[in-house]
Design a protein around this motif. Structure first.
Motif, short mmCIF file in Angstrom:
data_model
loop_
_atom_site.label_atom_id
_atom_site.label_comp_id
_atom_site.label_asym_id
_atom_site.label_seq_id
_atom_site.Cartn_x
_atom_site.Cartn_y
_atom_site.Cartn_z
N GLY A 174 -11.02 -4.86 -44.95
CA GLY A 174 -11.13 -4.41 -43.28
C GLY A 174 -9.37 -3.91 -42.75
O GLY A 174 -9.34 -4.15 -41.54
N LYS A 208 -7.46 -7.42 -37.05
CA LYS A 208 -7.00 -6.63 -38.16
C LYS A 208 -5.45 -6.69 -38.98
O LYS A 208 -5.78 -5.75 -39.44
CB LYS A 208 -7.23 -5.08 -37.51
N GLN A 211 -6.31 -1.09 -45.09
CA GLN A 211 -7.49 -1.97 -45.24
C GLN A 211 -8.89 -1.74 -46.24
O GLN A 211 -9.33 -2.26 -46.18
CB GLN A 211 -8.64 -1.01 -43.56
N ASN A 260 -7.73 2.89 -38.03
CA ASN A 260 -9.64 1.21 -37.92
C ASN A 260 -9.84 1.81 -39.46
O ASN A 260 -11.60 2.07 -38.69
CB ASN A 260 -10.00 1.65 -36.93
N SER A 277 -12.72 1.43 -41.85
CA SER A 277 -13.49 0.29 -42.61
C SER A 277 -13.63 0.08 -44.13
O SER A 277 -12.18 1.68 -45.10
CB SER A 277 -15.06 0.44 -42.20
N TYR A 278 -13.34 -0.75 -45.09
CA TYR A 278 -13.55 -1.36 -45.82
C TYR A 278 -14.27 -0.76 -47.06
O TYR A 278 -15.35 -0.58 -46.64
CB TYR A 278 -13.75 -2.84 -45.83
#
Length: 252
Positions: free
Chosen positions: A87, A122, A197, A248, A250-251
């Protein structure tokens, strides 16, 4: 006679074609339009179609290269794995603390990059030593303190020599090897890998539409620009980190 007329007719057509078309081809070549624009447009279209901004995926054997699982110990003797970076956008370098040359500007550049993203949970950095026999957690801790590193998102990692060299040479494609003929006894690349990410290695395109793959880390950020020379890439790396952070993602 008819055959002779036919040959003359073909020759005239070829001559006309040459007079009309060849100058245009020469003009495009002289302006780098064939080499640069066509390839760049194709690459940009492919990137746009994948909805990934202007950063390419790095492929190996036709597949997007992803950071494999790893397990090392950091400067605080904590176990760190690839899961700790899920992430996050992060950078990877291979270095060693006794390095007499390129590691110095590399880590100064990384300190500057870290400061650009101060407090952003992050973003992270993984510095993996290629000299595990010397670079114990204690040595790495001292090294991090020497550079004034904020350790909240920067791990200096050590582990078994085999796993480190396999990760560097086979998984990342970043050179790491012993070389007794050079000062320090170890040879490695001065590049940083940018990871998104989802664990994929990413890079911007060069002027010819090809992925840069890695970013030059050993050239000081404030080095004057030299035309057609070896120039610093830290500013463009910062821009590309920001680009990935904006997504941004997500994993997966």
């Amino acid at each position: 006679m008819n055959a002779k007329k036919t040959y003359i007719g073909i020759a005239v057509i070829v001559l006309i074609f040459g007079l009309l078309v060849i100058p245009k081809i020469i003009e495009r070549l002289s302006n780098d339009e064939v080499v640069v624009n066509d390839r760049l447009n194709v690459a940009q279209k492919q990137t746009a179609d994948s909805d990934q901004g202007d950063l390419a995926y790095i492929k190996i054997n036709g597949k997007d290269r992803r950071v494999p699982s790893f397990k090392f110990v950091n400067q605080n003797q904590d176990t760190i794995t690839d899961k700790d970076y899920r992430g996050k956008v992060f950078l990877v370098e291979f270095f060693f603390t006794r390095c007499p040359d390129i590691c110095i500007p590399m880590n100064k550049n990384l300190v500057a990059i870290q400061q650009e993203f101060q407090g952003n949970d992050k973003f992270g950095i993984a510095s993996i030593t290629i000299d595990p026999e010397n670079d114990s957690p204690e040595v790495l801790k001292e090294y991090a303190e020497h550079y004034g590193v904020d350790e909240s998102n920067w791990n200096f990692l050590t582990g078994s020599r085999d796993s480190i060299y396999t990760l560097a040479n086979e998984k990342f494609g970043l050179l790491a090897q012993e070389n007794p003929n050079i000062e320090g006894g170890l040879l490695h690349s001065g590049y940083f890998a940018l990871v998104d990410q989802n664990g994929f290695i990413r890079s911007r395109l060069d002027p010819f539409g090809n992925p840069k793959v890695y970013y030059k880390g050993s050239i000081p950020r404030d080095t004057p620009v030299v035309e057609d020379g070896d120039n610093a890439e830290i500013d463009i790396l910062v821009d590309d980190i920001k680009l990935l952070l904006k997504k941004n993602t997500s994993y997966e």
